[in-house]
Enzyme design. Structure first.
Site, short mmCIF file in Angstrom:
data_model
loop_
_atom_site.label_atom_id
_atom_site.label_comp_id
_atom_site.label_asym_id
_atom_site.label_seq_id
_atom_site.Cartn_x
_atom_site.Cartn_y
_atom_site.Cartn_z
CB CYS A 148 7.14 10.15 -3.24
SG CYS A 148 7.48 8.82 -4.40
CG HIS A 168 -3.10 -1.56 2.41
ND1 HIS A 168 -4.21 -1.56 3.22
CD2 HIS A 168 -3.46 -0.94 1.27
CE1 HIS A 168 -5.20 -0.98 2.58
NE2 HIS A 168 -4.78 -0.60 1.40
C1 PEP Z 1 8.18 3.68 -2.60
O1 PEP Z 1 8.44 2.55 -2.97
O2 PEP Z 1 8.93 4.35 -1.87
C2 PEP Z 1 6.91 4.31 -2.97
C3 PEP Z 1 6.66 5.57 -2.67
O3 PEP Z 1 6.00 3.55 -3.60
P1 PEP Z 1 5.06 2.48 -2.88
O4 PEP Z 1 5.19 2.66 -1.40
O5 PEP Z 1 3.70 2.74 -3.37
O6 PEP Z 1 5.63 1.19 -3.37
#
Ligand code: PEP
Ligand code: MG
Length: 876
Positions: A830, A454
């Site tokens: 992403c 986080h």
């Molecule tokens: C991922 O898992 O790569 C993602 C972009 O989502 P998060 O980091 O919010 O789990």
């Protein structure tokens, strides 16, 4: 038979992989007819072979080395270890990419007492001869035998004190002879054996030391930070000595064809008369600026300037050169493309284009995307940081430099900031509740958490410096203090963090602000012409989105909707939603959330000015949002008309053993469809409003997280479509939208053909995909990664740099299965890898449509995408 050793006359600049940077450039300078002391290069492949053979130089390599020694002796007309006419050499490492963390140089190799006496007499310069010898013992002991420099330096200082002099150059031949004897005694004392006298034994010792240095801890860290694979190995260069310490007609120095700090086009450099290379580097004497050489030795200066121009024109890049003058004769010992600040890199690249030396394409290739970070974030003042003492290193989670007073809670960070104090927030780990404190802080330091924790993700989004996972910290939150090494930090103590290296320092270190020049815009403009990949951003707030647009983002690739609830009293309604125990209660809470989300989405669409916006449904485990403080629990209980005990029971019920693999992602919608309905309404209503009120075309992309089974996706998609159609019909407008999925569970890759039939797009969530492919937690990997590096199981953090072999195969599989089924399907990434240059290159190669990176990494991704396109062009 493999050729393991090349004479300088046998190589050229194209042979960098085999001969290393130093070796290939020595060969190239030889080819150009420049005055280079001759010698040979033992290849990088010999280094790899040395490790394969159990850290031994095998007979074949040994024979080729000795053969090359003979050739060098013929060229020099001198013999190695000879008492009549001895040959002395330098031994220097030289990897493909220059690596300051490695062993560097041993000079004057080939000396022993007898040889020194010979050269002392023959040269008529005994001072020089004994100076060479004492230097050699010192360097050999330090570099080959790893005894360290300290003892020798103490002996030199003592000698100078006894003789009442301040400069090394004031010591006489006798003094230096005496020092050599003391050094050898020290050597024996430390190692229990005599200093080697045989030149060939010395040479092999030195070559092995260079190979060994490839694996020293500093080199390993440097490689990791600079994307240099362990498998490359280092070459070794053995070169005839040119002596800069022969008296006042000799000297040595370094120079750059342009200023490496600013990029200004003027020869920069310094030199020392009567010295050898390490004196310039070590700073024992203060060197003179290169322009002074013109006054002392005008012909040599002129020749040198001519050579620097020739070299820069030849390599078409700023050169960093080392030279030695031996009794008024100039020798070139090295040239390479010089290291430079990001600011200088941009200026030099643009100037070279303007001077007609290179094309735009080359200018784009010349910039290291990772360096751009230093332009976009404050940095430590280079002078101040030199004096700072590093206390420890965590993960370089979000770049930039920060200094401030230690605070331990987000509330304190906010309160101190309001009083005008600069603070650094130190936490075991951060949680969504800490967001406002994180915003108020100059920097964030956490004990736990990896590159996708986080703290790391949120700090990168905000552009705030963050060092995460510094597990050596002993935290005492209750008493508001922590210990790192021997240093205890209490609340209010000054601390400094470098989010680009992960280093932590005591005290306040001065910083210099980020500075973007016009050159940056030019290079980025050129990069955009070459790249094929689109670059989007991961942004959750309109402010982040605006910043990302300014930095060139062409859309939002991921809006984590849960992040929108961190601010102010928004969290209250969100907690009511989580802690409802009937559908009616939940719907009532969602009614409060709906206008807030809708408002945010409207601002996001406006900030993106018609570019695509991908909004992801609620994803994380809900317990992350529940209150922990008694007062907050009471507030929630009152709002819900429940007792504190009832709320605590609900919170208890949300506990999960494996929250990352628990009730999150699309599973939340399967249990609570009303959440997806509310989010769809907010997304669609916002789009309708923005379309109505502006001229912008808005086509929302709704993204469903954590899908592993097509029926899960279909279940959520049906809810989205029913709700969206209802909204669109009610509004009596036309609105296009897409429903796609994150691909972040291995099963989604394995069944991508089925999912592709239903989805409009795939976006790889490589944070979770990495976590689930390896089967280790993205937040806890920091605990064992160091052991994995030490054991050479990993060379880098797979949460920062994509594992192309494993995770990459799954990505390719998803593309191969998805593409034939659905022509219209589009693809992006992403996960945090979307802002990492080597991962961006991989995304280009497998043909994704876009990468999405946090706002400050957008320029890095643009440049990396352009370089990938240039590198992968046909014929390259
Ligand atoms: C991922 O898992 O790569 C993602 C972009 O989502 P998060 O980091 O919010 O789990
Ligand atoms: Mg994810």
């Amino acid at each position: 038979m493999t050729k393991w050793v090349y004479m300088f006359s046998e190589g050229d600049a194209t042979m960098r992989n085999l001969l290393g940077g130093k070796g290939c450039n020595l060969a190239e300078m030889t080819k150009l007819g420049l005055p280079v002391p001759q010698g040979f290069t033992v290849t990088t492949e010999a280094c790899t072979q040395y490790y394969e053979d159990g850290k031994k130089i095998n007979d074949e390599i040994l024979a080729q080395i000795m053969d090359s020694v003979t050739k060098m002796e013929e060229i020099a007309g001198k013999k190695f270890g000879d008492n009549e006419n001895p040959l002395l050499v330098s031994v220097r490492s030289g990897a493909r990419a220059s690596m300051p963390g490695m062993m560097d140089t041993i000079l004057n190799l080939g000396l022993n007492e007898d040889v020194v006496s010979v050269i002392a007499e023959k040269s008529g310069n005994p001072r020089w001869a004994w100076d060479c010898y004492r230097r050699f013992i010192q360097m050999y002991s330090d570099v080959v035998m790893e005894v360290g420099k300290k003892y020798f330096e103490e002996l030199i200082d003592k000698m100078k004190e006894d003789k009442g002099v301040t400069e090394d150059t004031d010591l006489s031949a006798e003094d230096l002879k005496e020092l050599s004897a003391q050094f050898k005694a020290e050597y024996k004392n430390k190692l229990g054996e005599e200093f080697p006298t045989d030149a060939k034994e010395q040479l092999l010792g030195a070559i092995q030391a260079v190979f060994r240095s490839w694996d020293n801890p500093r080199a390993n860290v440097y490689r990791r930070d600079n994307d240099i694979p362990y498998s490359w190995g280092t070459a070794v260069n053995v070169q005839m000595m040119a002596f800069g310490n022969m008296g006042d007609t000799s000297g040595t120095g370094v120079a750059f064809t342009r200023d490496p700090a600013t990029g200004e086009n003027k020869l920069m450099g310094e030199f020392l008369i009567n010295a050898q290379g390490e004196d310039v580097v070590a700073g024992v004497r203060t060197p003179q600026p290169i322009s002074e050489l013109e006054k002392i030795m005008p012909e040599v200066y002129k020749e040198f300037v001519d050579i620097t121009e020739k070299l820069e024109n030849h390599y078409r890049d700023m050169q960093d050169m080392e030279f030695t003058i031996e009794d008024k004769k100039l020798y070139m010992l090295q040239t390479r493309n010089g290291k430079r600040t990001a600011k200088a890199a941009l200026k030099i690249a643009c100037d070279l284009v303007d001077e007609g030396m290179i094309k735009e394409e080359k200018a784009v290739e010349m910039i290291d995307p990772r360096n751009l970070d230093t332009l976009l974030h404050p940095q430590f003042d280079p002078k101040a940081i030199k004096e700072a003492k590093e206390l420890g290193r965590g993960l370089a989670a979000s770049p930039g430099a920060a200094s401030g007073k230690v605070v331990f809670t987000a509330a304190d960070a906010k309160a101190w900031d309001a009083k005008g104090e600069k603070v650094v927030l130190v936490r075991l780990e951060t949680s969504p509740e800490d967001i406002e404190g994180m915003k108020a802080a100059q920097g964030i330091l956490t004990v736990r958490g990896g590159m996708t924790s986080h703290a790391a993700v949120v700090a990168r989004g905000m552009g705030t410096c963050c060092v995460s996972g510094l597990s050596e910290i002993k935290m005492d939150e209750a008493n508001k203090k922590f210990t790192l090494g021997d240093t205890v930090f209490n609340e209010g103590d000054a601390i400094s963090l470098d989010g680009s290296t992960g280093a932590v320092y005591p005290g306040a270190i001065a910083t210099i602000p980020a500075e973007i020049s016009g050159d940056f815009g030019r290079i980025m403009g050129w990069a955009d012409q070459f790249r094929v990949l689109k670059v989007r951003t991961n942004a959750d707030t309109p402010e982040d989105a605006k910043r990302a647009r300014e930095l060139g983002a062409e859309g939002i690739g991921l809006c984590r909707t849960e992040h929108m609830f961190f601010e102010g009293d928004r969290i209250d309604a969100f907690r009511e939603m989580i802690c409802s125990d009937t559908v009616e209660e939940r719907e009532a809470a969602l009614e409060k959330i709906l206008p807030v989300q809708q408002g945010d989405f409207e601002k996001l669409y406006e900030a993106l000015e018609g570019n695509p916006v991908t909004i992801r449904f609620l994803d994380p485990p809900l317990h992350e949002f529940v209150p922990t403080e008694e007062a907050d629990i009471k507030k929630l209980a009152d709002a819900q008309g429940k007792t504190v005990e009832q709320i605590k029971e609900i919170i208890e019920g949300l506990h999960e053993f494996n929250p990352m693999m628990g009730h999150r992602g699309c599973r939340l919608t399967v249990t609570y469809p009303e959440i997806a309905k509310m989010q769809t309404r907010a997304i669609i209503r916002a789009a309708i409003n923005v379309k109505k009120n502006t001229n912008l075309e808005v086509k929302p992309e709704i993204m469903i997280p954590l899908v592993g089974e097509v029926k899960e996706f279909k279940f959520v998609k049906d809810i989205v479509i029913a709700t969206a159609e209802e909204e669109i019909n009610n509004a009596g407008v036309k609105l296009d939208y897409e429903v796609g999925t994150m691909i972040e569970i291995p099963r989604a890759c394995l069944t991508a053909d089925a999912i592709a039939k239903e989805a409009d797009f795939f976006c790889f969530g490589t944070n979770d995909l990495t976590q689930m492919t390896y089967g280790f937690s993205r937040d806890d990997a920091g605990k064992f990664l160091d052991s994995y590096y030490d054991a050479k199981i990993f060379e880098y953090d797979p949460f920062a740099k994509l594992d192309q072999v494993g995770v990459g195969s799954l990505m390719k599989m998803a593309l191969d299965k998805g593409r034939p089924v659905n022509d219209a399907l589009h693809f992006g990434i992403c996960g945090e890898h979307g802002g990492d240059p080597s991962s961006v290159e991989f995304c280009h190669e497998i043909g994704l449509d876009y990468v999405s990176a946090s706002p400050f990494r957008v320029p890095i991704a643009r440049l990396a995408a352009a370089q990938a396109a240039i590198n992968n062009r046909e014929g390259k």
